[in-house]
Design a protein around this motif. Structure first.
Motif, mmCIF file in Angstrom:
data_model
loop_
_atom_site.group_PDB
_atom_site.id
_atom_site.type_symbol
_atom_site.label_atom_id
_atom_site.label_comp_id
_atom_site.label_asym_id
_atom_site.label_seq_id
_atom_site.Cartn_x
_atom_site.Cartn_y
_atom_site.Cartn_z
ATOM 1 N N GLY A 10 0.808 -1.231 0.000
ATOM 2 C CA GLY A 10 0.000 0.000 0.000
ATOM 3 C C GLY A 10 0.828 1.261 0.000
ATOM 4 N N GLY A 11 0.488 2.166 0.903
ATOM 5 C CA GLY A 11 1.052 3.522 0.915
ATOM 6 C C GLY A 11 2.556 3.584 1.097
ATOM 7 N N ASN A 14 5.968 3.175 5.995
ATOM 8 C CA ASN A 14 7.062 2.503 6.719
ATOM 9 C C ASN A 14 8.270 2.316 5.808
ATOM 10 O OD1 ASN A 14 6.425 1.536 9.612
ATOM 11 N ND2 ASN A 14 4.523 1.215 8.518
ATOM 12 N N GLY A 89 3.670 -3.114 5.780
ATOM 13 C CA GLY A 89 2.325 -2.910 5.231
ATOM 14 C C GLY A 89 2.064 -3.925 4.130
ATOM 15 N N MET A 91 0.415 -7.255 2.813
ATOM 16 C CA MET A 91 -0.850 -7.853 3.227
ATOM 17 C C MET A 91 -1.013 -9.324 2.848
ATOM 18 S SD MET A 91 -2.394 -5.741 4.957
ATOM 19 C CE MET A 91 -2.155 -4.038 5.387
#
Ligand code: GRF
Length: 196
Positions: A10-11, A14, A89, A91
């Motif tokens: 995702g974004g 981290n 992040g 998943m």
């Protein structure tokens, strides 16, 4: 200089924290992000990698067969000579072939104080909603060695943050994310220094 493979979905905030720390923070001259691998071709974290001129790959888990996905990931990790894998992040569960190949060399960050609020289905916002629902006075983040399960594995670093009575899940998420960005580089440094 240890070579990091950072896995994202995702974004990538981290990922950004690790990149920044390797350039002029506690990871400077200790570790570099050698490659970024995303399970999602639309992940903004890929943009962060490109901006930082870091080799990056997206393996579209929705379009690829599991075996092909796993094989391609392993090939990339080997080709880039990754010393440590940092799930940030990310998943998806890691395939057994990678967990066994990189024993005690895979780190994951979880936005809660494991073992509480961990396990399948406990990710992102679900974690913070559960913490607020449980009226916890503290939450925090955990960096741990990843294994073939969700959020189990030896804890490397954990740091807590106070939760105020009226904190919403969004406020808790923001407080915890700040902790994540702080402790992930610290955890990477600790693992590298312990492996020396
Ligand atoms: C963060 O809450 C992290 O704890 C979880 O995924 C969320 C997004 O992380 N693993 P990022 O901004 O993509 O690094």
């Amino acid at each position: 200089m240890k070579r990091l493979a950072v896995l994202i979905s995702g974004g990538g905030s981290n990922l950004q924290s690790i990149i920044d720390s390797s350039k002029d923070g506690i990871l400077k001259n200790i570790a570099e992000v050698a490659v970024v691998i995303s399970s999602n071709p639309d992940a903004f974290g890929l943009q962060r990698a490109k901006t930082a001129n870091i080799k990056n790959f997206s393996l579209d888990c929705k379009k690829m067969q599991r075996e092909e996905y796993d094989k391609q990931m392993l090939d990339i990790l080997k080709e880039c000579k990754a010393d440590l894998i940092c799930m940030a992040g990310y998943m998806k569960k890691l395939p057994d072939i990678i967990v066994s190949e990189y024993k005690k060399k895979i780190l994951n960050i979880h936005p809660a104080l494991l073992p509480k609020f961990g396990g399948k289905g406990m990710y992102g916002h679900f974690v913070h909603e559960a913490v607020v629902k449980a009226k916890e006075k503290k939450s925090g983040a955990t960096v741990h060695f990843a294994d073939e399960n969700y959020d189990t594995g030896e804890i490397i670093i954990q740091e807590s943050v106070n939760i105020e009575e009226n904190d919403t899940a969004d406020i808790v998420a923001a407080k915890v994310l700040k902790i994540e960005h702080k402790i992930y580089p610290e955890a990477i440094k600790k693992v590298i220094e312990n492996h020396k």
